[in-house]
Design a protein around this motif. Structure first.
Motif, PDB file in Angstrom:
ATOM      1  N   GLY A  24       0.838  -1.190   0.000  1.00 25.53           N
ATOM      2  CA  GLY A  24       0.000   0.000   0.000  1.00 25.53           C
ATOM      3  C   GLY A  24       0.871   1.236   0.000  1.00 25.53           C
ATOM      4  O   GLY A  24       2.104   1.155  -0.034  1.00 25.53           O
ATOM      5  N   VAL A  25       0.225   2.390   0.032  1.00 25.91           N
ATOM      6  CA  VAL A  25       0.945   3.649  -0.087  1.00 25.91           C
ATOM      7  C   VAL A  25       0.578   4.582   1.065  1.00 25.91           C
ATOM      8  O   VAL A  25      -0.593   4.822   1.337  1.00 25.91           O
ATOM      9  N   MET A  26       1.607   5.084   1.717  1.00 22.89           N
ATOM     10  CA  MET A  26       1.438   6.165   2.677  1.00 22.89           C
ATOM     11  C   MET A  26       1.942   7.442   2.023  1.00 22.89           C
ATOM     12  O   MET A  26       3.107   7.520   1.610  1.00 22.89           O
ATOM     13  N   ILE A  27       1.057   8.429   1.899  1.00 23.32           N
ATOM     14  CA  ILE A  27       1.438   9.728   1.349  1.00 23.32           C
ATOM     15  C   ILE A  27       1.524  10.719   2.512  1.00 23.32           C
ATOM     16  O   ILE A  27       0.526  10.974   3.191  1.00 23.32           O
ATOM     17  N   ALA A  28       2.712  11.221   2.753  1.00 19.05           N
ATOM     18  CA  ALA A  28       2.921  12.203   3.825  1.00 19.05           C
ATOM     19  C   ALA A  28       3.255  13.540   3.179  1.00 19.05           C
ATOM     20  O   ALA A  28       4.189  13.633   2.389  1.00 19.05           O
ATOM     21  N   TYR A  29       2.462  14.555   3.495  1.00 16.88           N
ATOM     22  CA  TYR A  29       2.702  15.848   2.861  1.00 16.88           C
ATOM     23  C   TYR A  29       2.984  16.941   3.893  1.00 16.88           C
ATOM     24  O   TYR A  29       2.484  16.921   5.011  1.00 16.88           O
ATOM     25  N   ALA A  30       3.809  17.895   3.473  1.00 12.52           N
ATOM     26  CA  ALA A  30       4.095  19.095   4.263  1.00 12.52           C
ATOM     27  C   ALA A  30       3.700  20.282   3.401  1.00 12.52           C
ATOM     28  O   ALA A  30       4.327  20.547   2.367  1.00 12.52           O
ATOM     29  N   GLY A  69      -6.899   1.470  -9.179  1.00 10.71           N
ATOM     30  CA  GLY A  69      -7.085   0.191  -8.501  1.00 10.71           C
ATOM     31  C   GLY A  69      -6.315  -0.010  -7.214  1.00 10.71           C
ATOM     32  O   GLY A  69      -6.511  -1.020  -6.538  1.00 10.71           O
ATOM     33  N   MET A  70      -5.438   0.920  -6.831  1.00  8.57           N
ATOM     34  CA  MET A  70      -4.707   0.783  -5.570  1.00  8.57           C
ATOM     35  C   MET A  70      -5.367   1.694  -4.541  1.00  8.57           C
ATOM     36  O   MET A  70      -5.051   2.875  -4.423  1.00  8.57           O
ATOM     37  N   SER A  71      -6.302   1.135  -3.790  1.00 10.13           N
ATOM     38  CA  SER A  71      -7.049   1.932  -2.814  1.00 10.13           C
ATOM     39  C   SER A  71      -6.510   1.810  -1.400  1.00 10.13           C
ATOM     40  O   SER A  71      -7.018   2.469  -0.488  1.00 10.13           O
ATOM     41  N   ASN A  72      -5.470   0.979  -1.213  1.00  7.21           N
ATOM     42  CA  ASN A  72      -4.863   0.876   0.121  1.00  7.21           C
ATOM     43  C   ASN A  72      -3.889   2.041   0.294  1.00  7.21           C
ATOM     44  O   ASN A  72      -2.670   1.890   0.215  1.00  7.21           O
ATOM     45  N   VAL A  73      -4.477   3.229   0.474  1.00  6.61           N
ATOM     46  CA  VAL A  73      -3.726   4.484   0.515  1.00  6.61           C
ATOM     47  C   VAL A  73      -4.128   5.262   1.764  1.00  6.61           C
ATOM     48  O   VAL A  73      -5.318   5.373   2.076  1.00  6.61           O
ATOM     49  N   VAL A  74      -3.139   5.794   2.477  1.00  7.39           N
ATOM     50  CA  VAL A  74      -3.413   6.715   3.577  1.00  7.39           C
ATOM     51  C   VAL A  74      -2.672   8.014   3.311  1.00  7.39           C
ATOM     52  O   VAL A  74      -1.575   8.004   2.740  1.00  7.39           O
ATOM     53  N   VAL A  75      -3.278   9.130   3.703  1.00  6.32           N
ATOM     54  CA  VAL A  75      -2.684  10.441   3.494  1.00  6.32           C
ATOM     55  C   VAL A  75      -2.550  11.130   4.849  1.00  6.32           C
ATOM     56  O   VAL A  75      -3.513  11.195   5.608  1.00  6.32           O
ATOM     57  N   HIS A  76      -1.350  11.636   5.132  1.00  9.08           N
ATOM     58  CA  HIS A  76      -1.089  12.299   6.412  1.00  9.08           C
ATOM     59  C   HIS A  76      -0.509  13.689   6.199  1.00  9.08           C
ATOM     60  O   HIS A  76       0.405  13.871   5.379  1.00  9.08           O
ATOM     61  N   ASP A  77      -1.001  14.640   6.949  1.00  8.70           N
ATOM     62  CA  ASP A  77      -0.396  15.964   7.040  1.00  8.70           C
ATOM     63  C   ASP A  77       0.647  15.901   8.151  1.00  8.70           C
ATOM     64  O   ASP A  77       0.312  15.742   9.325  1.00  8.70           O
ATOM     65  N   MET A 110       5.113  -2.131  -7.298  1.00  6.85           N
ATOM     66  CA  MET A 110       4.359  -3.125  -6.524  1.00  6.85           C
ATOM     67  C   MET A 110       4.293  -4.458  -7.266  1.00  6.85           C
ATOM     68  O   MET A 110       4.454  -5.530  -6.668  1.00  6.85           O
ATOM     69  N   LYS A 111       4.046  -4.384  -8.563  1.00  4.57           N
ATOM     70  CA  LYS A 111       3.969  -5.596  -9.379  1.00  4.57           C
ATOM     71  C   LYS A 111       5.309  -6.327  -9.388  1.00  4.57           C
ATOM     72  O   LYS A 111       5.373  -7.554  -9.227  1.00  4.57           O
ATOM     73  N   LYS A 112       6.384  -5.570  -9.536  1.00  7.56           N
ATOM     74  CA  LYS A 112       7.720  -6.167  -9.549  1.00  7.56           C
ATOM     75  C   LYS A 112       8.038  -6.816  -8.200  1.00  7.56           C
ATOM     76  O   LYS A 112       8.580  -7.934  -8.147  1.00  7.56           O
ATOM     77  N   ASN A 113       7.690  -6.121  -7.106  1.00  7.88           N
ATOM     78  CA  ASN A 113       7.950  -6.672  -5.771  1.00  7.88           C
ATOM     79  C   ASN A 113       7.179  -7.970  -5.557  1.00  7.88           C
ATOM     80  O   ASN A 113       7.692  -8.922  -4.954  1.00  7.88           O
ATOM     81  N   LYS A 114       5.944  -8.014  -6.040  1.00  7.91           N
ATOM     82  CA  LYS A 114       5.126  -9.219  -5.904  1.00  7.91           C
ATOM     83  C   LYS A 114       5.741 -10.372  -6.673  1.00  7.91           C
ATOM     84  O   LYS A 114       5.821 -11.504  -6.178  1.00  7.91           O
ATOM     85  N   GLU A 115       6.223 -10.093  -7.884  1.00 10.57           N
ATOM     86  CA  GLU A 115       6.848 -11.145  -8.692  1.00 10.57           C
ATOM     87  C   GLU A 115       8.124 -11.671  -8.051  1.00 10.57           C
ATOM     88  O   GLU A 115       8.383 -12.876  -8.030  1.00 10.57           O
ATOM     89  N   LEU A 116       8.916 -10.764  -7.497  1.00  6.71           N
ATOM     90  CA  LEU A 116      10.160 -11.174  -6.831  1.00  6.71           C
ATOM     91  C   LEU A 116       9.863 -12.026  -5.605  1.00  6.71           C
ATOM     92  O   LEU A 116      10.554 -13.016  -5.330  1.00  6.71           O
ATOM     93  N   LYS A 117       8.830 -11.646  -4.862  1.00  3.81           N
ATOM     94  CA  LYS A 117       8.451 -12.395  -3.656  1.00  3.81           C
ATOM     95  C   LYS A 117       7.955 -13.787  -4.028  1.00  3.81           C
ATOM     96  O   LYS A 117       8.330 -14.784  -3.391  1.00  3.81           O
ATOM     97  N   GLU A 118       7.136 -13.864  -5.058  1.00  4.08           N
ATOM     98  CA  GLU A 118       6.618 -15.167  -5.491  1.00  4.08           C
ATOM     99  C   GLU A 118       7.753 -16.052  -6.008  1.00  4.08           C
ATOM    100  O   GLU A 118       7.757 -17.262  -5.768  1.00  4.08           O
ATOM    101  N   LYS A 119       8.707 -15.451  -6.691  1.00  4.70           N
ATOM    102  CA  LYS A 119       9.847 -16.215  -7.194  1.00  4.70           C
ATOM    103  C   LYS A 119      10.703 -16.762  -6.064  1.00  4.70           C
ATOM    104  O   LYS A 119      11.148 -17.917  -6.077  1.00  4.70           O
TER     105      LYS A 119
END
Length: 414
Positions: free
Chosen positions: A256-262, A283-291, A401-410
Motif C-alpha cells: 500500500g501507499v502512505m502519502i505524507a505531505y508538508a 485500482g490501488m485503494s490501500n492508501v493513507v494520506v497524512h499531514d 508493486m507488481k515487480k515486488n510481488k513477482e520477486l516475492k513469489e519467485k
C-alpha cells in the motif's frame, strides 16, 4: 476481589491501568491509556513478576494483597528496569521485608542508579541466560533479551504452564479495562494500530535484537505470552509473532501507499490528494494520506512500517526540506526503517530544491530504500502541465508493486 484476573491456575494478573497519563515516555500520545502488567504466582513459594509505574503503585499493592490472602511474598522477579515497571520496587520491598529479588546483574546496577537503596537490604539473586529457578511445581528458565529495548532485559519461560514473561516485547499501548486476553477483544480492529505504534516507535530501532529473541522463542512450547503492556496472548500466537517478525525484519506489513505531505498554504496538500485519487482510480485503494504538521510523529512512523511505499510531498523551505517533514524522515532513519520504495512530490515557487534534498537524505540515511525516478515538481500550485508527471509517478508506484510481488513469489517458489 479488586481488578485481579486469573491467567492460569496459579498465575494472576495484578497490574494496573493508567488513564491519567497523556504521553507515554512523555512523548507518545496514549488517548486510550496504558496498562502496566504485573503477575503473581502462587506456588510453594510466591513470586511477583515485575512491578508497575510509581503512580499506579496503590493498584498493584491492593491486588497483590488480595491474591496473597495473608501469605508472604517470597520472590520479586524483575525482567526489565524501566521506571514504568520498576518504579514501585521499593514499595514492594518495604511492604514485604523478607522478599528476595531476582534480576540480571545489570538490572541490579540500574536499580542502584535510580536510587533504589532498599534493594540492598534484601537477598539478591542474579540470573543470566540459561539459568533456571524453581518456585515449587513451576520452574522458570531465563532468557537474555538485550536491547529489547534496554540492555538489561530478561525474559523468562515457565516450563510448567508454557508462559513466556516477555518484558516489553509483544506489548501495546491501551489500557486493558478488564479485558485481559487477546481473545476478549477485537485485536485486529481495536488494538493492532496501537501495538504497531508501540513497537515501531519504542523497539523499532532494534530489529536484529528482536529477531534473536524470536529465534529463541521458536524453540519454546509457548502457550501464553505475558507482556508488560497490553493483552495477554493465549491463542492465535502465530498471528502476533508474524507481525513482530515482519516489523523486526523491516518488511512491509501491507502492500500500500502512505502519502505524507508538508504544505504551507494547501497547494502541496492538493498535489498529495491528487496522487491519492490517481492511485485509487487505477485500482490501488490501500492508501493513507497524512499531514505531517498535524499528525503525531508516532502515527507517521507506525504507518511507515506498515506500508510498502511511501510518498513524501514537501514544499521547499529556506532552500531545504520543510522542517516537520525533515523531522519525520530523520525519525525514520533513527528508527532504522528500510526496505521501502520512496516517491517524491516537490513544490517551490522559485529555487525548488526540496526533492533533491529528500532524495539525498534517503540515499545516505535509509537502508535498502529505492527512490523512484519519476518525480512530480509543482511550481507553486498544481496545474494541467503536471498531469503527465502525476500519471508517471502513479504508474511507477504500481509497477514497483507488481515487480515486488513477482520477486516475492519467485523467492517463495525456490
Amino acid at each position: 476481589m479488586y481488578t485481579v484476573r486469573k491467567v492460569t491456575q496459579d498465575l494472576y494478573w495484578v497490574g494496573a491501568n493508567d488513564h491519567r497519563l497523556n504521553l507515554f515516555e512523555n512523548i507518545f500520545p496514549i488517548p486510550r491509556g496504558v496498562s502496566y502488567n504485573s503477575y503473581l504466582l502462587l506456588d510453594e513459594k510466591t513470586a511477583l513478576f515485575d512491578c508497575v509505574d510509581w503512580g499506579s503503585a496503590n493498584q498493584l499493592v491492593r491486588n497483590v494483597e488480595d491474591v496473597l490472602q495473608g501469605r508472604k511474598l517470597d520472590y520479586l522477579v524483575i525482567h526489565h528496569m524501566e521506571p514504568d515497571h520498576g518504579g514501585s520496587i521499593e514499595e514492594i520491598c518495604m511492604r514485604y521485608p523478607e522478599v528476595k529479588i531476582i534480576s540480571s546483574e545489570q538490572g541490579f546496577e540500574i536499580m542502584r542508579q535510580l536510587g533504589f537503596t532498599k534493594v540492598d537490604e534484601h537477598e539478591q539473586i542474579i540470573v543470566k541466560e540459561g539459568d533456571t529457578f524453581s518456585f515449587g511445581k513451576h520452574t522458570n528458565a531465563f532468557v537474555e533479551a538485550p536491547m529489547v529495548h534496554w540492555p538489561e532485559v530478561l525474559m523468562s519461560f515457565d516450563v510448567t504452564d508454557g508462559v513466556l514473561f516477555a518484558a516489553d516485547a509483544f506489548g501495546s499501548f491501551g489500557a486493558l479495562d478488564g479485558k485481559l486476553f487477546n481473545d476478549e477483544v477485537n485485536f485486529d480492529r481495536d488494538w493492532l494500530d496501537d501495538a504497531r505504534r508501540y513497537y515501531t516507535n519504542i523497539v523499532g530501532k532494534y530489529g536484529p535484537f528482536v529477531q534473536d529473541v524470536l529465534k529463541k522463542a521458536a524453540t519454546l512450547d509457548i502457550k501464553y505470552i505475558c507482556p508488560l503492556h497490553g493483552p495477554v496472548w493465549r491463542n492465535n500466537l502465530g498471528y502476533f509473532l508474524d507481525k513482530y517478525d515482519k516489523w523486526s525484519k523491516y518488511e512491509p506489513e501491507e502492500t500500500g501507499v502512505m502519502i505524507a505531505y508538508a504544505s504551507m498554504y494547501g497547494n502541496t496538500e492538493h498535489a498529495a490528494q491528487a496522487l491519492a485519487s490517481n492511485l485509487c482510480e487505477k485500482g490501488m485503494s490501500n492508501v493513507v494520506v497524512h499531514d505531517v504538521s498535524n499528525t503525531d510523529i508516532s502515527e507517521l512512523i507506525s504507518d511507515s512500517f506498515k506500508y510498502s511505499h511511501i510518498v513524501l510531498a514537501s514544499v521547499t523551505y529556506n532552500l531545504d526540506i520543510y522542517p516537520v517533514m525533515k523531522n519525520f524522515i530523520m525519525d525514520m532513519a533513527a528508527l532504522n526503517l528500510q526496505n521501502r520504495t520512496i516517491g517524491i512530490i516537490e513544490n517551490g515557487s522559485w529555487a525548488c530544491t526540496v526533492g533533491d534534498k529528500i532524495e539525498e537524505f534517503v540515499d545516505e540515511q535509509l537502508k535498502l530504500c529505492d527512490v523512484l525516478n519519476d518525480r512530480v515538481t509543482v511550481n507553486s500550485a498544481l496545474n494541467s502541465a503536471n498531469k503527465s508527471d502525476m500519471d508517471s509517478l502513479t504508474d511507477a508506484i504500481l509497477d514497483s508493486m507488481k515487480k515486488n510481488k513477482e520477486l516475492k513469489e519467485k523467492a517463495q517458489s525456490r
